[in-house]
Motif scaffolding. Structure first.
Motif, PDB file in Angstrom:
ATOM      1  N   MET A 152       0.787  -1.647   0.094  1.00 39.66           N
ATOM      2  CA  MET A 152       0.285   0.522   0.005  1.00 39.66           C
ATOM      3  C   MET A 152       0.946   1.135  -0.157  1.00 39.66           C
ATOM      4  N   CYS A 186      -5.602  -3.351   1.993  1.00 41.90           N
ATOM      5  CA  CYS A 186      -6.234  -2.482   0.711  1.00 41.90           C
ATOM      6  C   CYS A 186      -5.716  -2.395  -0.475  1.00 41.90           C
ATOM      7  N   GLY A 187      -3.483  -3.300  -0.576  1.00 41.15           N
ATOM      8  CA  GLY A 187      -2.794  -2.590  -1.463  1.00 41.15           C
ATOM      9  C   GLY A 187      -3.737  -3.050  -3.201  1.00 41.15           C
ATOM     10  N   ILE A 188      -2.816  -3.322  -3.467  1.00 42.59           N
ATOM     11  CA  ILE A 188      -2.155  -3.879  -5.184  1.00 42.59           C
ATOM     12  C   ILE A 188      -3.396  -4.712  -5.094  1.00 42.59           C
ATOM     13  N   GLY A 189      -2.750  -5.984  -4.223  1.00 40.43           N
ATOM     14  CA  GLY A 189      -2.946  -7.191  -4.375  1.00 40.43           C
ATOM     15  C   GLY A 189      -2.309  -8.202  -5.147  1.00 40.43           C
ATOM     16  N   ASP A 191      -2.970 -11.086  -8.510  1.00 44.23           N
ATOM     17  CA  ASP A 191      -3.836 -11.864 -10.066  1.00 44.23           C
ATOM     18  C   ASP A 191      -3.344 -13.313  -9.358  1.00 44.23           C
ATOM     19  N   SER A 232      -6.519 -13.379  -3.028  1.00 41.14           N
ATOM     20  CA  SER A 232      -6.521 -11.375  -3.118  1.00 41.14           C
ATOM     21  C   SER A 232      -6.645 -11.646  -4.545  1.00 41.14           C
ATOM     22  N   PRO A 234      -6.231  -8.859  -8.179  1.00 40.06           N
ATOM     23  CA  PRO A 234      -5.565  -7.402  -8.402  1.00 40.06           C
ATOM     24  C   PRO A 234      -6.208  -6.411  -8.048  1.00 40.06           C
ATOM     25  N   ARG A 235      -5.973  -4.481  -7.215  1.00 42.60           N
ATOM     26  CA  ARG A 235      -6.319  -3.323  -6.994  1.00 42.60           C
ATOM     27  C   ARG A 235      -7.370  -4.034  -5.857  1.00 42.60           C
ATOM     28  N   ARG A 236      -7.689  -4.835  -5.458  1.00 42.65           N
ATOM     29  CA  ARG A 236      -8.805  -5.303  -4.219  1.00 42.65           C
ATOM     30  C   ARG A 236      -7.971  -5.857  -2.955  1.00 42.65           C
ATOM     31  N   GLY A 237      -6.182  -5.440  -2.942  1.00 41.42           N
ATOM     32  CA  GLY A 237      -6.395  -6.157  -1.482  1.00 41.42           C
ATOM     33  C   GLY A 237      -5.555  -7.942  -1.164  1.00 41.42           C
ATOM     34  N   THR A 238      -5.535  -8.074  -0.368  1.00 43.23           N
ATOM     35  CA  THR A 238      -5.478  -9.272  -0.173  1.00 43.23           C
ATOM     36  C   THR A 238      -5.357 -10.052   1.107  1.00 43.23           C
TER      37      THR A 238
END
Length: 253
Positions: A152, A186-189, A191, A232, A234-238
């Motif tokens: 984040m 709520c970070g980059i997550g 794929d 996780s 993408p763009r939805r965090g982990t």
């Protein structure tokens, strides 16, 4: 010529009897290096924390001090990860109140986050005690909170929740009721392809990462009869779930 042959044989026998230098155990050597490395880092961190506490310098300089402290903690964590991975210490299981543990760790963990990242706790009431190695769980939480911070760069929120739950029966560590400690950001997550590799030694999403962080956490959990699961996008965090064994399996829905 016979004398020469005898001398050669005698010389060879003498050479064979010469004691060869002992090859040091790599684990002992690594432990010594980690110990010395931490000794060198300790005064650096102390001076930086003193400067931070006094508010010495401009806002820009204080931000750099925060970054330097974070890097020093990262270095100490990496050194410990290397040691744990090469030579894990014996597990010391005991009854632990997870709620109290998380409340006690809230301030130290929050101090590792940048000023634009918030740490929230969500602890269920009446949790049974976990049967875990407290020191190893603290180390796992430290690793995961540092990973969340790295995910984040623009800021956000890290939430640590604890509740009683049952893992999916398909999980190898499933043993009825367990305590689920969830660390979400709520970070980059990640794929789907990256998620499949998450937790493998030496795989990292960071350019200069070692890939030991999540792998070390997985190892810590498995050695205590627990487990780890990751979700996780993408763009939805982990979201990472740590499944901890409990003292009693009397929980029922």
């Amino acid at each position: 010529m016979a004398d020469n042959l005898n001398m050669t044989s005698g010389q060879r026998a003498t050479d064979d009897n010469i004691a060869q230098p002992a090859v040091p155990d790599p684990r002992v050597l690594l432990a010594s290096i980690v110990h010395d490395f931490n000794i060198l880092l300790t005064p650096i961190v102390s001076v930086l924390e003193e400067m931070q506490g006094r508010g010495a310098g401009t806002a820009r300089q204080l931000k750099k001090i925060d970054g330097a402290i974070y890097c020093a903690f990262r270095a100490k964590t990496l050194a410990r990860q290397l040691l744990d991975f090469a030579s894990p210490r014996p597990v010391k299981l005991a009854a632990v109140d997870v709620g109290r543990l998380l409340e006690r760790l809230e301030a130290p963990l929050a101090s590792l986050l940048s000023t634009h990242i918030r740490l929230d706790l969500d602890i269920a009431e009446d949790l049974p005690k976990a049967f875990i190695d407290q020191q190893l769980i603290e180390r796992a939480l430290l690793n995961l909170v540092l990973n969340a911070r790295d995910a984040m760069p623009a800021g956000g929120r890290v939430t640590i929740a604890a509740a009683q739950d049952r893992p999916s029966p398909s999980r190898t560590y499933a043993s009825g009721s367990m305590i689920r400690v969830t660390i979400s950001d709520c970070g980059i997550g990640m794929d789907e392809a990256t998620l499949k590799m998450a937790g493998e030694p030496h795989f990292s999403t960071k350019t200069n990462g070692t890939g030991l962080g999540l792998a070390t956490v997985r190892q810590i959990m498995e050695r205590q009869g627990g487990g780890l699961s990751v979700a996780s996008a993408p763009r939805r965090g982990t979201t990472i779930d740590l499944w901890l064994p409990v003292m009693s399996a009397s929980f029922a829905y």
